[in-house]
Motif scaffolding. Structure first.
Motif, PDB file in Angstrom:
ATOM      1  N   TYR A  67       0.845  -1.188   0.000  1.00 24.67           N
ATOM      2  CA  TYR A  67       0.000   0.000   0.000  1.00 24.67           C
ATOM      3  C   TYR A  67       0.879   1.235   0.000  1.00 24.67           C
ATOM      4  O   TYR A  67       2.070   1.176   0.293  1.00 24.67           O
ATOM      5  CB  TYR A  67      -0.923   0.010   1.221  1.00 24.67           C
ATOM      6  N   ALA A  68       0.292   2.356  -0.357  1.00 27.03           N
ATOM      7  CA  ALA A  68       0.998   3.633  -0.337  1.00 27.03           C
ATOM      8  C   ALA A  68       0.512   4.432   0.862  1.00 27.03           C
ATOM      9  O   ALA A  68      -0.696   4.542   1.094  1.00 27.03           O
ATOM     10  CB  ALA A  68       0.752   4.409  -1.630  1.00 27.03           C
ATOM     11  N   GLY A  69       1.446   4.965   1.628  1.00 29.17           N
ATOM     12  CA  GLY A  69       1.080   5.745   2.798  1.00 29.17           C
ATOM     13  C   GLY A  69       1.872   7.030   2.878  1.00 29.17           C
ATOM     14  O   GLY A  69       2.913   7.192   2.242  1.00 29.17           O
ATOM     15  N   THR A  70       1.367   7.957   3.654  1.00 28.90           N
ATOM     16  CA  THR A  70       2.043   9.230   3.868  1.00 28.90           C
ATOM     17  C   THR A  70       3.103   9.058   4.962  1.00 28.90           C
ATOM     18  O   THR A  70       2.798   8.575   6.052  1.00 28.90           O
ATOM     19  CB  THR A  70       1.042  10.319   4.273  1.00 28.90           C
ATOM     20  N   MET A  71       4.323   9.449   4.664  1.00 29.44           N
ATOM     21  CA  MET A  71       5.422   9.307   5.625  1.00 29.44           C
ATOM     22  C   MET A  71       6.092  10.654   5.868  1.00 29.44           C
ATOM     23  O   MET A  71       6.409  11.376   4.931  1.00 29.44           O
ATOM     24  CB  MET A  71       6.452   8.293   5.130  1.00 29.44           C
ATOM     25  N   GLU A  72       6.275  10.975   7.126  1.00 29.47           N
ATOM     26  CA  GLU A  72       7.010  12.178   7.515  1.00 29.47           C
ATOM     27  C   GLU A  72       8.497  11.832   7.580  1.00 29.47           C
ATOM     28  O   GLU A  72       8.872  10.805   8.129  1.00 29.47           O
ATOM     29  CB  GLU A  72       6.508  12.650   8.870  1.00 29.47           C
ATOM     30  N   PHE A  73       9.361  12.689   7.001  1.00 27.71           N
ATOM     31  CA  PHE A  73      10.785  12.363   7.024  1.00 27.71           C
ATOM     32  C   PHE A  73      11.664  13.496   7.542  1.00 27.71           C
ATOM     33  O   PHE A  73      12.879  13.331   7.624  1.00 27.71           O
ATOM     34  CB  PHE A  73      11.257  11.904   5.635  1.00 27.71           C
ATOM     35  N   TYR A  74      11.073  14.618   7.922  1.00 31.19           N
ATOM     36  CA  TYR A  74      11.875  15.659   8.563  1.00 31.19           C
ATOM     37  C   TYR A  74      10.937  16.566   9.359  1.00 31.19           C
ATOM     38  O   TYR A  74       9.882  16.972   8.852  1.00 31.19           O
ATOM     39  CB  TYR A  74      12.653  16.494   7.547  1.00 31.19           C
ATOM     40  N   ARG A  75      11.330  16.885  10.615  1.00 32.39           N
ATOM     41  CA  ARG A  75      10.524  17.750  11.479  1.00 32.39           C
ATOM     42  C   ARG A  75      11.362  18.923  11.966  1.00 32.39           C
ATOM     43  O   ARG A  75      12.551  18.782  12.238  1.00 32.39           O
ATOM     44  CB  ARG A  75      10.012  16.986  12.703  1.00 32.39           C
ATOM     45  N   LEU A  76      10.706  20.070  12.089  1.00 34.72           N
ATOM     46  CA  LEU A  76      11.375  21.271  12.591  1.00 34.72           C
ATOM     47  C   LEU A  76      10.417  22.028  13.506  1.00 34.72           C
ATOM     48  O   LEU A  76       9.430  22.601  13.044  1.00 34.72           O
ATOM     49  CB  LEU A  76      11.797  22.181  11.437  1.00 34.72           C
ATOM     50  N   PRO A  77      10.686  22.053  14.817  1.00 33.60           N
ATOM     51  CA  PRO A  77       9.882  22.895  15.710  1.00 33.60           C
ATOM     52  C   PRO A  77      10.193  24.369  15.427  1.00 33.60           C
ATOM     53  O   PRO A  77      11.362  24.754  15.336  1.00 33.60           O
ATOM     54  CB  PRO A  77      10.351  22.495  17.105  1.00 33.60           C
ATOM     55  N   VAL A  78       9.167  25.170  15.282  1.00 40.67           N
ATOM     56  CA  VAL A  78       9.373  26.594  15.013  1.00 40.67           C
ATOM     57  C   VAL A  78       8.942  27.462  16.192  1.00 40.67           C
ATOM     58  O   VAL A  78       9.226  28.662  16.218  1.00 40.67           O
ATOM     59  CB  VAL A  78       8.643  27.043  13.736  1.00 40.67           C
ATOM     60  N   LEU A 306      -0.732  19.554  -9.779  1.00 37.78           N
ATOM     61  CA  LEU A 306      -0.179  19.337  -8.453  1.00 37.78           C
ATOM     62  C   LEU A 306      -1.268  19.338  -7.393  1.00 37.78           C
ATOM     63  O   LEU A 306      -1.284  18.510  -6.492  1.00 37.78           O
ATOM     64  CB  LEU A 306       0.857  20.421  -8.152  1.00 37.78           C
ATOM     65  N   GLU A 307      -2.208  20.267  -7.504  1.00 40.69           N
ATOM     66  CA  GLU A 307      -3.265  20.338  -6.509  1.00 40.69           C
ATOM     67  C   GLU A 307      -4.088  19.067  -6.495  1.00 40.69           C
ATOM     68  O   GLU A 307      -4.478  18.564  -5.449  1.00 40.69           O
ATOM     69  CB  GLU A 307      -4.174  21.552  -6.774  1.00 40.69           C
ATOM     70  N   ASP A 308      -4.370  18.512  -7.669  1.00 34.27           N
ATOM     71  CA  ASP A 308      -5.134  17.270  -7.742  1.00 34.27           C
ATOM     72  C   ASP A 308      -4.357  16.133  -7.133  1.00 34.27           C
ATOM     73  O   ASP A 308      -4.912  15.246  -6.478  1.00 34.27           O
ATOM     74  CB  ASP A 308      -5.478  16.936  -9.203  1.00 34.27           C
ATOM     75  N   ALA A 309      -3.047  16.122  -7.337  1.00 31.04           N
ATOM     76  CA  ALA A 309      -2.217  15.057  -6.783  1.00 31.04           C
ATOM     77  C   ALA A 309      -2.272  15.065  -5.274  1.00 31.04           C
ATOM     78  O   ALA A 309      -2.345  14.023  -4.628  1.00 31.04           O
ATOM     79  CB  ALA A 309      -0.768  15.216  -7.263  1.00 31.04           C
ATOM     80  N   PHE A 310      -2.249  16.272  -4.676  1.00 27.68           N
ATOM     81  CA  PHE A 310      -2.303  16.336  -3.223  1.00 27.68           C
ATOM     82  C   PHE A 310      -3.650  15.908  -2.700  1.00 27.68           C
ATOM     83  O   PHE A 310      -3.749  15.279  -1.661  1.00 27.68           O
ATOM     84  CB  PHE A 310      -1.959  17.756  -2.757  1.00 27.68           C
ATOM     85  N   GLU A 311      -4.706  16.237  -3.413  1.00 27.14           N
ATOM     86  CA  GLU A 311      -6.017  15.810  -2.965  1.00 27.14           C
ATOM     87  C   GLU A 311      -6.112  14.294  -2.938  1.00 27.14           C
ATOM     88  O   GLU A 311      -6.728  13.696  -2.071  1.00 27.14           O
ATOM     89  CB  GLU A 311      -7.102  16.396  -3.883  1.00 27.14           C
ATOM     90  N   GLY A 312      -5.461  13.645  -3.914  1.00 23.93           N
ATOM     91  CA  GLY A 312      -5.547  12.195  -4.011  1.00 23.93           C
ATOM     92  C   GLY A 312      -4.593  11.490  -3.070  1.00 23.93           C
ATOM     93  O   GLY A 312      -4.922  10.460  -2.485  1.00 23.93           O
ATOM     94  N   ASP A 313      -3.391  12.021  -2.891  1.00 23.38           N
ATOM     95  CA  ASP A 313      -2.347  11.313  -2.146  1.00 23.38           C
ATOM     96  C   ASP A 313      -2.271  11.699  -0.683  1.00 23.38           C
ATOM     97  O   ASP A 313      -1.760  10.962   0.127  1.00 23.38           O
ATOM     98  CB  ASP A 313      -0.989  11.564  -2.794  1.00 23.38           C
ATOM     99  N   PHE A 314      -2.737  12.886  -0.348  1.00 24.35           N
ATOM    100  CA  PHE A 314      -2.655  13.326   1.035  1.00 24.35           C
ATOM    101  C   PHE A 314      -4.051  13.665   1.533  1.00 24.35           C
ATOM    102  O   PHE A 314      -4.338  14.797   1.906  1.00 24.35           O
ATOM    103  CB  PHE A 314      -1.748  14.548   1.168  1.00 24.35           C
TER     104      PHE A 314
END
Length: 317
Positions: A67-78, A306-314
């Motif tokens: 399956y395809a999933g959303t993965m976080e790979f870098y975090r920055l507290p601001v 690009l906008e459509d891709a984000f709606e579908g993947d995220f």
């Protein structure tokens, strides 16, 4: 892109957050800068933390299914703990380093089919975390990536797709939990020997590990199998290499490598073996490869906006 997200946990009248990127285009090893804009709601709110995170779509495996999933790979507290008064407006600037291994999403202004990436803002308040929406991010290749991709296009390889595979490549120093595979259909002059080629870049500050995997055709009495080659190049002196000649040499070595050892390749998914290969050698020096954009001719055309891709993947997580 500016996104606005009302904190649903607080209902109407709660604080809102807008994240604004100065420029959504970047490259591995550079930075994304911008600002997080806060606006207080009808009452004061105690914010525990504001965090930015780079996220992307990764192919994963669970048991026998993929399956395809959303993965976080870098975090920055601001921002740490703070109090946001009613109707107060506050802007927090940030600079987010882009990891060297960040996968490429765009080549010559075109989105690679299969690639999506975004910057997510998380606002923690009252022990609840609101993940907000995503700002699209475009990661463009470094010069060495461009030259190698140009060489594949000049040799007649046609872009098929790109994706990210969860896992690590055997023998390669890797910091991210996934790697990118850029897939090509074989050029006509190679079609008798191979079906497809997968290209992987593992980049660091000094240079790039280039992993080439060829799906080799079988013979009359032999089954088809994968062959893998690993080659290392430096960021320095990019314009002094004849990259078409270099890539031809790599392909020749890769196709002939481990020819008598079927199955010597990679699994690339959790629980399976990563890439295995060998160190190659740099080819002859020469003039810079003539420009050959991987646009329409190279097949580097996104299948959707690009906008459509984000709606579908995220979507909802």
């Amino acid at each position: 892109m500016v996104f606005k997200k009302m904190l649903s946990a607080l209902g109407v009248g709660g604080p809102s957050v807008d994240t604004v990127l100065t420029n959504p285009n970047t490259r591995p090893g550079l930075v994304l800068d911008g600002q997080v804009n806060l606006r207080g709601g009808d009452t004061a709110a105690d914010i525990e933390q504001i965090t930015l995170a780079l996220v992307t779509r990764v192919e994963m495996e669970a048991g026998d299914s993929e399956y395809a999933g959303t993965m976080e790979f870098y975090r920055l507290p601001v921002s740490g703990a703070m109090r946001l008064d009613a109707k107060q407006e506050l802007s927090i600037p940030f600079q987010l380093p882009v990891p060297w291994e960040t996968p490429i999403t765009d080549v010559y202004g075109q989105r690679l089919r299969g690639m999506t990436m975004g910057l997510r803002t998380e606002l923690a308040i009252a022990r609840a975390v609101d993940k907000g929406d995503l700002d699209p991010v475009a990661v463009h290749p470094l010069p060495v990536h461009e030259r190698i991709l140009e060489a594949f296009a000049q040799l007649g390889f046609q872009f098929k797709s790109a994706d990210l595979e969860r896992g690590h490549i055997h023998g390669v120093q890797q910091t991210l939990p996934f790697y990118q595979e850029i897939e090509f259909y074989a050029a006509p002059q190679y079609a008798h020997a191979i079906r497809e080629v997968e290209l992987t870049f593992v980049t660091n500050q000094q240079g790039v590990d280039v992993i080439i995997e060829c799906d080799k055709r079988g013979g009359l009495f032999t089954a088809g199998h994968d062959t893998v080659g690993r080659y290392t190049v430096s960021h320095a002196g990019v314009d002094q290499v004849d990259w078409r000649q270099q890539v031809e040499a790599w392909l020749g070595q890769t196709v002939s490598s481990y020819a008598s050892r079927p199955g010597f390749g990679h699994g690339g998914r959790p629980g399976k073996q990563g890439h295995q290969g060998h160190h190659g050698h740099h080819g002859g020096m020469g003039g810079m490869v003539a420009g050959a954009a991987l646009g329409i001719g190279g097949g580097m055309i996104a299948g959707e906006l690009l906008e459509d891709a984000f709606e579908g993947d995220f979507g909802d997580e």
